[in-house]
Write an enzyme that holds these catalytic residues in place. Sequence first.
Site, PDB file in Angstrom:
ATOM      1  N   TYR A 152      -5.864  -4.989  -5.200  1.00 31.79           N
ATOM      2  CA  TYR A 152      -4.759  -5.331  -4.305  1.00 31.79           C
ATOM      3  C   TYR A 152      -5.162  -4.915  -2.896  1.00 31.79           C
ATOM      4  O   TYR A 152      -5.595  -3.775  -2.666  1.00 31.79           O
ATOM      5  CB  TYR A 152      -3.458  -4.613  -4.706  1.00 31.79           C
ATOM      6  CG  TYR A 152      -2.344  -4.918  -3.737  1.00 31.79           C
ATOM      7  CD1 TYR A 152      -1.667  -6.134  -3.798  1.00 31.79           C
ATOM      8  CD2 TYR A 152      -2.008  -4.023  -2.724  1.00 31.79           C
ATOM      9  CE1 TYR A 152      -0.680  -6.447  -2.869  1.00 31.79           C
ATOM     10  CE2 TYR A 152      -1.017  -4.324  -1.796  1.00 31.79           C
ATOM     11  CZ  TYR A 152      -0.357  -5.534  -1.876  1.00 31.79           C
ATOM     12  OH  TYR A 152       0.610  -5.845  -0.949  1.00 31.79           O
ATOM     13  N   ASP A 156     -11.633  -0.500   0.869  1.00 30.14           N
ATOM     14  CA  ASP A 156     -10.223  -0.432   1.247  1.00 30.14           C
ATOM     15  C   ASP A 156      -9.679   0.896   0.733  1.00 30.14           C
ATOM     16  O   ASP A 156      -9.380   1.042  -0.448  1.00 30.14           O
ATOM     17  CB  ASP A 156      -9.492  -1.633   0.629  1.00 30.14           C
ATOM     18  CG  ASP A 156      -7.989  -1.597   0.878  1.00 30.14           C
ATOM     19  OD1 ASP A 156      -7.480  -0.555   1.335  1.00 30.14           O
ATOM     20  OD2 ASP A 156      -7.317  -2.598   0.585  1.00 30.14           O
ATOM     21  N   LYS A 195      -1.356   3.765   5.339  1.00 34.03           N
ATOM     22  CA  LYS A 195      -0.411   4.548   4.545  1.00 34.03           C
ATOM     23  C   LYS A 195      -0.292   6.007   5.000  1.00 34.03           C
ATOM     24  O   LYS A 195       0.452   6.300   5.918  1.00 34.03           O
ATOM     25  CB  LYS A 195      -0.783   4.453   3.061  1.00 34.03           C
ATOM     26  CG  LYS A 195      -0.505   3.064   2.468  1.00 34.03           C
ATOM     27  CD  LYS A 195      -0.680   3.066   0.988  1.00 34.03           C
ATOM     28  CE  LYS A 195      -0.438   1.720   0.335  1.00 34.03           C
ATOM     29  NZ  LYS A 195       0.953   1.358   0.186  1.00 34.03           N
TER      30      LYS A 195
HETATM   31  C1  LIG Z   1      -5.318  -0.711  -1.294  1.00 34.22           C
HETATM   32  C2  LIG Z   1      -4.300  -1.358  -0.412  1.00 34.22           C
HETATM   33  N1  LIG Z   1      -4.724  -2.189   0.564  1.00 34.22           N
HETATM   34  C3  LIG Z   1      -3.854  -2.771   1.414  1.00 34.22           C
HETATM   35  C4  LIG Z   1      -2.497  -2.559   1.305  1.00 34.22           C
HETATM   36  C5  LIG Z   1      -1.547  -3.233   2.271  1.00 34.22           C
HETATM   37  O1  LIG Z   1      -1.006  -2.306   3.133  1.00 34.22           O
HETATM   38  P1  LIG Z   1       0.370  -2.618   3.909  1.00 34.22           P
HETATM   39  O2  LIG Z   1       1.444  -2.664   2.858  1.00 34.22           O
HETATM   40  O3  LIG Z   1       0.517  -1.474   4.868  1.00 34.22           O
HETATM   41  O4  LIG Z   1       0.191  -3.928   4.600  1.00 34.22           O
HETATM   42  C6  LIG Z   1      -2.015  -1.714   0.305  1.00 34.22           C
HETATM   43  C7  LIG Z   1      -0.570  -1.493   0.145  1.00 34.22           C
HETATM   44  O5  LIG Z   1      -0.073  -1.147  -0.906  1.00 34.22           O
HETATM   45  C8  LIG Z   1      -2.946  -1.102  -0.581  1.00 34.22           C
HETATM   46  O6  LIG Z   1      -2.530  -0.291  -1.569  1.00 34.22           O
END
Ligand SMILES: Cc1ncc(COP(=O)(O)O)c(C=O)c1O
Length: 426
Positions: free
Chosen positions: A146, A247, A276
């Site tokens: 994700y 990520d 986050k």
């Molecule tokens: C691993 C990962 N990448 C990207 C995102 C996207 O972040 P945002 O919700 O701040 O756009 C999330 C959100 O849960 C995530 O867990």
Amino acid sequence: MGPQELLALDRAHVWHPYGPMPGAEDPLLVSSASGVRLRLADGTELIDGMSSWWAAIHGYRHPELDAAVRDQLGRMSHVMFGGLTHEPAVWLASRLVEITPEPLHHVFLSDSGSVSVEVAVKMCLQYWRSTGRPEKRRMLTWRGGYHGDTFHPMSVCDPQGGMHSLWRGLLPEQVFAAEPPAGFDADVDHDYVRHLADLIEQHAHELAAVIVEPVVQGAGGMRFHSPRYLHVLRELTAAHDVLLVFDEIATGFGRSGALFAADHAGISPDVMCLGKALTGGYLSMAATLCTSGVAEGISQGEVPVLAHGPTFMGNPLAAAAANASLDLLLRGDWAGEVRRIEAGLRAGLAPAADLPGVADVRVLGAIGVVQLDHAVDMLAASKAAVAHGVWVRPFRDLIYVMPPYVTSDADLARIGAAVVAAAEVG
Ligand SMILES: Cc1ncc(COP(=O)(O)O)c(C=O)c1O
């Protein structure tokens, strides 16, 4: 305005994450939060097992974070970042460079995790365009991931979980490897390594980058894998002229037991995304870091600039919160706290393993997961947890928690009991 009136307006007008319109379920109305507790409009207090989706690692209304934001508010809440700069952002970027794996030396600040992934993908695509290989434009990832909800991040989410069929024809078509074999401590599966090697070799001519969540796949399934696969990816991408993106939006800042999940493997990607917990969950901010090699590649192109520039880039309030959050984290014993939470979650969630309908119980760092053998009854499970004084937000077949690092042992025990109760009825 009274609670019932607010909820009626909410239902009529306000989208919630992955929600229908009008709303089908009444959300809980939160009036304040402090420490690890959410206080509802009716006076009920709930221990937050979710850290507001991985973000509030120090809990709510932390005096140092509050003071940092208030202090910054007294100077300026925002100024544009084009042609201007300021201490909170410069200080934050230089500290991120210092604490992330070498040689990530350059930082692009943006407003959310999804945007930081968009920027990461853009960096990689632009790098290859600028260095004369525009055909390298696809991304490779493993299933079960994700990376956010905007279009490029969606294209590298798990095809099923990311609802790719809904977007057929619109999403860039990426290359997918099978899910990494489960288990942080599991031996390396050599067939899987061969599968990765074959896929990367076969597509190297068209691949800009491999992008993965290192060690923990979060919203795609809450699965853990061995850091050894990160080594494998680092070696394969380097050998085949493909960039590597980690990520770390969910895993960053200690959550998995290492400051960054990449540290479990002792390696560095070419590009890394953070978000986050970056601001301790206070304000929305994310960062995309890259190596000098990537930055120099982009700079030698026909368009020698990174073509991105959000209005709220480098927001001073968010940067001030992030700096205060980093102070707190790095000054304290974050590793000890995460180990303590890991032990508490292991003990608290263990009874769930004996329940009928539970497929797996797993814990890594300050992350605890109970996986059912069926789709969770979200309403019943959340209600059971709330009855135990704990806020959780299950999804699919998963009841999971990632509490703030300041959660006491007594509150951890309550979180464990609440998750077990949720698993009983979910
Ligand atoms: C691993 C990962 N990448 C990207 C995102 C996207 O972040 P945002 O919700 O701040 O756009 C999330 C959100 O849960 C995530 O867990």
